[in-house]
Design a protein around this motif. Structure first.
Motif, mmCIF file in Angstrom:
data_model
loop_
_atom_site.group_PDB
_atom_site.id
_atom_site.type_symbol
_atom_site.label_atom_id
_atom_site.label_comp_id
_atom_site.label_asym_id
_atom_site.label_seq_id
_atom_site.Cartn_x
_atom_site.Cartn_y
_atom_site.Cartn_z
ATOM 1 N N UNK A 235 -5.839 0.683 5.075
ATOM 2 C CA UNK A 235 -6.088 1.998 4.205
ATOM 3 C C UNK A 235 -5.193 2.987 4.220
ATOM 4 N N UNK A 236 -4.436 3.303 3.120
ATOM 5 C CA UNK A 236 -3.519 4.082 3.149
ATOM 6 C C UNK A 236 -3.930 5.636 2.383
ATOM 7 N N UNK A 237 -4.011 6.487 3.323
ATOM 8 C CA UNK A 237 -4.395 7.925 2.851
ATOM 9 C C UNK A 237 -3.235 8.601 2.499
ATOM 10 N N UNK A 238 -3.032 8.426 0.872
ATOM 11 C CA UNK A 238 -1.454 8.689 0.799
ATOM 12 C C UNK A 238 -1.201 10.212 0.673
ATOM 13 N N UNK A 239 -2.023 10.991 0.300
ATOM 14 C CA UNK A 239 -1.615 12.472 0.243
ATOM 15 C C UNK A 239 -1.431 12.867 1.726
ATOM 16 N N UNK A 240 -2.242 12.363 2.803
ATOM 17 C CA UNK A 240 -1.927 12.666 4.094
ATOM 18 C C UNK A 240 -0.798 11.782 4.816
ATOM 19 N N UNK A 241 -0.168 10.861 3.942
ATOM 20 C CA UNK A 241 0.615 9.874 4.670
ATOM 21 C C UNK A 241 0.036 9.287 5.994
ATOM 22 N N UNK A 242 -1.248 8.831 5.842
ATOM 23 C CA UNK A 242 -1.848 8.121 7.226
ATOM 24 C C UNK A 242 -2.062 6.779 6.815
ATOM 25 N N UNK A 243 -1.531 5.912 7.646
ATOM 26 C CA UNK A 243 -1.594 4.181 7.177
ATOM 27 C C UNK A 243 -2.576 4.039 8.335
ATOM 28 N N UNK B 298 -7.022 10.726 -1.193
ATOM 29 C CA UNK B 298 -6.867 9.721 -1.906
ATOM 30 C C UNK B 298 -6.466 8.464 -1.388
ATOM 31 N N UNK B 299 -6.848 7.324 -1.541
ATOM 32 C CA UNK B 299 -6.663 6.155 -0.589
ATOM 33 C C UNK B 299 -6.231 4.819 -1.503
ATOM 34 N N UNK B 300 -5.393 4.248 -0.988
ATOM 35 C CA UNK B 300 -5.399 2.573 -1.461
ATOM 36 C C UNK B 300 -5.969 1.797 -0.498
ATOM 37 N N UNK B 301 -6.771 0.992 -0.872
ATOM 38 C CA UNK B 301 -7.696 0.250 0.271
ATOM 39 C C UNK B 301 -7.285 -1.186 -0.097
ATOM 40 N N UNK B 302 -6.971 -1.950 1.145
ATOM 41 C CA UNK B 302 -6.725 -3.256 0.739
ATOM 42 C C UNK B 302 -7.451 -4.194 1.883
ATOM 43 N N UNK C 254 -3.511 -1.075 -9.221
ATOM 44 C CA UNK C 254 -4.047 -2.460 -9.135
ATOM 45 C C UNK C 254 -3.179 -3.651 -9.518
ATOM 46 N N UNK C 255 -2.418 -3.526 -10.794
ATOM 47 C CA UNK C 255 -1.722 -4.593 -11.281
ATOM 48 C C UNK C 255 -0.577 -4.539 -10.320
ATOM 49 N N UNK C 256 0.129 -3.556 -10.073
ATOM 50 C CA UNK C 256 1.178 -3.646 -8.979
ATOM 51 C C UNK C 256 0.966 -4.304 -7.747
ATOM 52 N N UNK C 257 -0.420 -4.067 -7.309
ATOM 53 C CA UNK C 257 -0.540 -4.857 -6.127
ATOM 54 C C UNK C 257 -0.746 -6.384 -6.156
ATOM 55 N N UNK D 271 1.060 -1.201 0.006
ATOM 56 C CA UNK D 271 -0.069 -0.029 0.057
ATOM 57 C C UNK D 271 0.982 1.304 0.016
ATOM 58 N N UNK D 272 2.049 1.131 0.650
ATOM 59 C CA UNK D 272 2.827 2.491 0.803
ATOM 60 C C UNK D 272 3.616 2.471 -0.519
ATOM 61 N N UNK D 273 4.125 1.483 -1.189
ATOM 62 C CA UNK D 273 4.490 1.525 -2.800
ATOM 63 C C UNK D 273 3.345 2.107 -3.405
ATOM 64 N N UNK D 274 2.366 1.617 -3.413
ATOM 65 C CA UNK D 274 1.166 2.073 -4.055
ATOM 66 C C UNK D 274 1.101 3.377 -3.986
ATOM 67 N N UNK D 275 1.059 4.099 -3.013
ATOM 68 C CA UNK D 275 0.693 5.376 -2.372
ATOM 69 C C UNK D 275 2.009 6.230 -3.134
ATOM 70 N N UNK D 276 3.104 5.541 -3.373
ATOM 71 C CA UNK D 276 4.202 6.471 -4.033
ATOM 72 C C UNK D 276 3.811 6.957 -5.307
#
Ligand code: IPD
Length: 277
Positions: free
Chosen positions: A122-130, A105-109, A51-54, A16-21
């Protein structure tokens, strides 16, 4: 006690962190916007790439696991939750926000086994909240424990909801009827982050008392719903009764007093289920 899914959860956090980058980098590039079920249901190449990356990365580590992914389903794969270990992925929850650089914007798994949710990330990637939750072990944001609000008075509450991506006049009507009823109670306010996953994390964090929406999909809520219950909250269908993650309806609340009051005001309707052919 051995936690057999901890390894999978650790992997979900890493990916999720990698996807957020990838999502953050894509914000500086041109975003080609396409549409899906309606002219306001947006998708970009970044949704598909993430999605493919994950999925690729999970397949390498856990080759027998199954997937429900927002973009894979949009591409024609069946949306079926079996008893097998299943990763439920929304690569970008808040695609409209992403397109407009609105900063939620979140990556959700989510991950479920025997149709029971085992962990949610749930990685809220612009706030950097995991945000993370493991069944029976609590919910956390950046490793700090979360708990829902203890407010019981609906008139002192803030409620999150969304307009969703259907512009069917009847659906829009129902959404406005519910909103009018709830605002008129009156409540302190209505909010919406533009991401179902982040809205659920806001309930878990105690920032809003409840979040409800009709029209979301299983990938929007699979991870966040466990984060809510592990933070002490509850999940219900918008008419009451148990939530069904495939039904496209959810009410997440801090407690039953707030939930029951909202149920009386929500004008419910039933979009086609996620697992309907
Ligand atoms: C959407 C967001 C939005 C909600 C929609 C979802 P997407 O997910 O969660 O807040 O209102 O119902 O479909 O399309 O950005 O993954």
């Amino acid at each position: 006690m051995v936690d057999i899914w901890q390894n999978a959860m650790d992997h979900a956090v890493t990916i999720a962190r990698r996807a957020g980058e990838v999502v953050r980098e894509a914000l500086h590039e041109d975003r080609k916007v396409m549409t899906k079920s309606s002219s306001v249901d947006l998708v970009t190449q970044t949704d598909q790439k993430v999605e493919q990356l994950i999925i690729q990365s999970v397949k390498e580590k856990f080759p027998t696991h199954r997937f429900i992914g927002e973009e894979s389903v949009a591409a024609g794969e069946v949306c079926e939750l079996t008893d097998s270990p299943t990763w439920i992925i929304d690569p970008i929850d808040g695609t409209t926000n992403f397109v407009h650089t609105f900063p939620f914007v979140a990556v959700s798994i989510g991950f479920s086994v025997n149709k029971q949710s085992e962990f949610g990330v749930v990685y809220s990637c612009l706030e950097d909240k995991m945000f993370t939750a493991r069944r029976g072990r609590g919910a956390f944001c950046n490793d700090q424990p979360l708990s829902v609000s203890d407010q019981e008075d609906i008139k002192q509450s803030v409620i999150a909801t969304e307009f969703g991506s259907s512009r069917d006049p009847e659906a829009v009507n129902n959404i406005f009827t519910s909103l009018r009823n709830i605002v008129s109670l009156p409540i302190h306010g209505v909010r919406g982050a533009g991401s179902a996953a982040i809205n659920l994390c806001l309930v878990a964090s105690g920032c809003v008392e409840a979040y409800y929406e009709i029209g979301i999909h299983v990938w929007d809520i699979a991870a966040g719903s466990l984060i809510v219950t592990e933070a002490g909250g509850i999940l219900l269908d918008v008419e009451g009764g148990p939530v069904d993650l495939m039904s496209r309806r959810i009410l997440a609340a801090n407690n039953t007093t707030i939930a029951d009051r909202l149920i009386r005001e929500i004008q419910s309707f039933s979009p086609p289920r996620d697992d309907e052919e």
